[in-house]
Design a protein around this motif. Structure first.
Motif, PDB file in Angstrom:
ATOM      1  N   TRP A 205       0.833  -1.200   0.000  1.00 47.86           N
ATOM      2  CA  TRP A 205       0.000   0.000   0.000  1.00 47.86           C
ATOM      3  C   TRP A 205       0.873   1.258   0.000  1.00 47.86           C
ATOM      4  O   TRP A 205       0.608   2.209  -0.742  1.00 47.86           O
ATOM      5  CB  TRP A 205      -0.933  -0.003   1.212  1.00 47.86           C
ATOM      6  N   ASP A 206       1.916   1.268   0.819  1.00 50.85           N
ATOM      7  CA  ASP A 206       2.818   2.418   0.869  1.00 50.85           C
ATOM      8  C   ASP A 206       3.461   2.675  -0.492  1.00 50.85           C
ATOM      9  O   ASP A 206       3.594   3.826  -0.921  1.00 50.85           O
ATOM     10  CB  ASP A 206       3.903   2.223   1.932  1.00 50.85           C
ATOM     11  N   ARG A 207       3.848   1.592  -1.196  1.00 48.98           N
ATOM     12  CA  ARG A 207       4.426   1.747  -2.545  1.00 48.98           C
ATOM     13  C   ARG A 207       3.387   2.324  -3.510  1.00 48.98           C
ATOM     14  O   ARG A 207       3.699   3.193  -4.332  1.00 48.98           O
ATOM     15  CB  ARG A 207       4.947   0.405  -3.069  1.00 48.98           C
ATOM     16  N   LEU A 208       2.154   1.839  -3.408  1.00 48.54           N
ATOM     17  CA  LEU A 208       1.092   2.333  -4.279  1.00 48.54           C
ATOM     18  C   LEU A 208       0.839   3.818  -4.036  1.00 48.54           C
ATOM     19  O   LEU A 208       0.748   4.606  -4.976  1.00 48.54           O
ATOM     20  CB  LEU A 208      -0.196   1.533  -4.048  1.00 48.54           C
ATOM     21  N   VAL A 209       0.738   4.209  -2.776  1.00 46.71           N
ATOM     22  CA  VAL A 209       0.487   5.608  -2.435  1.00 46.71           C
ATOM     23  C   VAL A 209       1.628   6.490  -2.938  1.00 46.71           C
ATOM     24  O   VAL A 209       1.398   7.559  -3.519  1.00 46.71           O
ATOM     25  CB  VAL A 209       0.287   5.781  -0.913  1.00 46.71           C
ATOM     26  N   GLU A 210       2.870   6.049  -2.742  1.00 54.55           N
ATOM     27  CA  GLU A 210       4.009   6.827  -3.215  1.00 54.55           C
ATOM     28  C   GLU A 210       3.979   6.966  -4.738  1.00 54.55           C
ATOM     29  O   GLU A 210       4.173   8.062  -5.277  1.00 54.55           O
ATOM     30  CB  GLU A 210       5.325   6.184  -2.776  1.00 54.55           C
ATOM     31  N   GLY A 211       3.720   5.856  -5.431  1.00 51.31           N
ATOM     32  CA  GLY A 211       3.665   5.897  -6.892  1.00 51.31           C
ATOM     33  C   GLY A 211       2.544   6.788  -7.399  1.00 51.31           C
ATOM     34  O   GLY A 211       2.732   7.568  -8.351  1.00 51.31           O
ATOM     35  N   MET A 212       1.367   6.701  -6.784  1.00 44.21           N
ATOM     36  CA  MET A 212       0.243   7.553  -7.183  1.00 44.21           C
ATOM     37  C   MET A 212       0.568   9.019  -6.934  1.00 44.21           C
ATOM     38  O   MET A 212       0.285   9.874  -7.777  1.00 44.21           O
ATOM     39  CB  MET A 212      -1.023   7.161  -6.412  1.00 44.21           C
ATOM     40  N   SER A 213       1.172   9.311  -5.788  1.00 44.34           N
ATOM     41  CA  SER A 213       1.527  10.699  -5.465  1.00 44.34           C
ATOM     42  C   SER A 213       2.501  11.262  -6.495  1.00 44.34           C
ATOM     43  O   SER A 213       2.341  12.397  -6.963  1.00 44.34           O
ATOM     44  CB  SER A 213       2.154  10.784  -4.074  1.00 44.34           C
ATOM     45  N   LEU A 214       3.506  10.479  -6.856  1.00 45.81           N
ATOM     46  CA  LEU A 214       4.478  10.928  -7.848  1.00 45.81           C
ATOM     47  C   LEU A 214       3.803  11.135  -9.201  1.00 45.81           C
ATOM     48  O   LEU A 214       4.042  12.151  -9.886  1.00 45.81           O
ATOM     49  CB  LEU A 214       5.621   9.925  -7.968  1.00 45.81           C
ATOM     50  N   ALA A 215       2.978  10.186  -9.601  1.00 46.38           N
ATOM     51  CA  ALA A 215       2.314  10.288 -10.905  1.00 46.38           C
ATOM     52  C   ALA A 215       1.367  11.485 -10.963  1.00 46.38           C
ATOM     53  O   ALA A 215       1.318  12.209 -11.971  1.00 46.38           O
ATOM     54  CB  ALA A 215       1.562   8.992 -11.205  1.00 46.38           C
ATOM     55  N   LEU A 216       0.640  11.722  -9.890  1.00 48.23           N
ATOM     56  CA  LEU A 216      -0.322  12.822  -9.889  1.00 48.23           C
ATOM     57  C   LEU A 216       0.335  14.194  -9.726  1.00 48.23           C
ATOM     58  O   LEU A 216      -0.252  15.209 -10.089  1.00 48.23           O
ATOM     59  CB  LEU A 216      -1.373  12.601  -8.794  1.00 48.23           C
ATOM     60  N   ALA A 217       1.547  14.221  -9.205  1.00 50.63           N
ATOM     61  CA  ALA A 217       2.273  15.482  -9.045  1.00 50.63           C
ATOM     62  C   ALA A 217       3.084  15.841 -10.283  1.00 50.63           C
ATOM     63  O   ALA A 217       3.665  16.923 -10.346  1.00 50.63           O
ATOM     64  CB  ALA A 217       3.194  15.406  -7.821  1.00 50.63           C
ATOM     65  N   ALA A 218       3.138  14.948 -11.257  1.00 48.55           N
ATOM     66  CA  ALA A 218       3.959  15.176 -12.449  1.00 48.55           C
ATOM     67  C   ALA A 218       3.484  16.419 -13.203  1.00 48.55           C
ATOM     68  O   ALA A 218       2.297  16.686 -13.317  1.00 48.55           O
ATOM     69  CB  ALA A 218       3.904  13.951 -13.365  1.00 48.55           C
ATOM     70  N   LYS A 219       4.440  17.163 -13.704  1.00 41.18           N
ATOM     71  CA  LYS A 219       4.170  18.374 -14.480  1.00 41.18           C
ATOM     72  C   LYS A 219       4.656  18.154 -15.905  1.00 41.18           C
ATOM     73  O   LYS A 219       5.578  17.395 -16.153  1.00 41.18           O
ATOM     74  CB  LYS A 219       4.919  19.574 -13.878  1.00 41.18           C
ATOM     75  N   VAL A 220       4.033  18.842 -16.823  1.00 40.12           N
ATOM     76  CA  VAL A 220       4.472  18.796 -18.214  1.00 40.12           C
ATOM     77  C   VAL A 220       5.814  19.482 -18.297  1.00 40.12           C
ATOM     78  O   VAL A 220       5.990  20.603 -17.804  1.00 40.12           O
ATOM     79  CB  VAL A 220       3.437  19.488 -19.145  1.00 40.12           C
ATOM     80  N   SER A 221       6.796  18.826 -18.914  1.00 38.56           N
ATOM     81  CA  SER A 221       8.128  19.436 -19.009  1.00 38.56           C
ATOM     82  C   SER A 221       8.432  19.866 -20.436  1.00 38.56           C
ATOM     83  O   SER A 221       7.814  19.383 -21.387  1.00 38.56           O
ATOM     84  CB  SER A 221       9.192  18.435 -18.524  1.00 38.56           C
ATOM     85  N   GLY A 222       9.373  20.773 -20.568  1.00 43.44           N
ATOM     86  CA  GLY A 222       9.850  21.177 -21.883  1.00 43.44           C
ATOM     87  C   GLY A 222       8.990  22.203 -22.574  1.00 43.44           C
ATOM     88  O   GLY A 222       9.083  22.377 -23.775  1.00 43.44           O
ATOM     89  N   GLN A 223       8.130  22.898 -21.852  1.00 43.30           N
ATOM     90  CA  GLN A 223       7.311  23.906 -22.521  1.00 43.30           C
ATOM     91  C   GLN A 223       7.655  25.277 -22.067  1.00 43.30           C
ATOM     92  O   GLN A 223       7.968  25.611 -21.015  1.00 43.30           O
ATOM     93  CB  GLN A 223       5.825  23.648 -22.262  1.00 43.30           C
TER      94      GLN A 223
END
Length: 113
Positions: free
Chosen positions: A95-113
């Motif tokens: 569960w901790d791995r899932l929460v960490e992965g979801m947090s990282l994925a949802l915090a991702a920003k579009v790069s290179g713009q």
């Protein structure tokens, strides 16, 4: 006040194991413990809990014994078995791995713009 959150599929067993890990409890007490520890955000229906308790006991993850509830009624009290403690630990790690992965994925920003 917002309505309680729905639990994700597959998380009921984890919630039940965690609730029982806090001390022996009868079925209705498990429902109350989950509601309490979630700050009222998670409400489990009795129709979902009792099949989960049966499933967990059949798998050898919990053990039940008859006893007296707070209001002097006969009730089954559930405790974790050593296998249940191991399963809870493994599921909490996942569960901790899932929460960490979801947090990282949802915090991702579009790069290179």
């Amino acid at each position: 006040m917002p309505s309680p959150a729905s639990i994700l599929p597959g998380t009921l067993d984890l919630l039940v194991l965690k609730a029982i890990s806090l001390g022996p409890q009868h079925g209705y007490g498990i429902l109350l413990r989950i509601e309490q520890t979630s700050g009222g955000n998670l409400l489990i229906e009795q129709g979902a809990l009792y099949p989960a308790l049966y499933r967990l006991e059949t798998k050898g993850l919990i053990h039940s014994e008859w006893g007296q509830s707070e209001n002097n009624r006969r009730a089954k009290f559930y405790t974790l078995t050593p296998e249940g403690e191991k399963q809870l630990s493994e599921e909490l790690t996942a569960w901790d791995r899932l929460v960490e992965g979801m947090s990282l994925a949802l915090a991702a920003k579009v790069s290179g713009q």
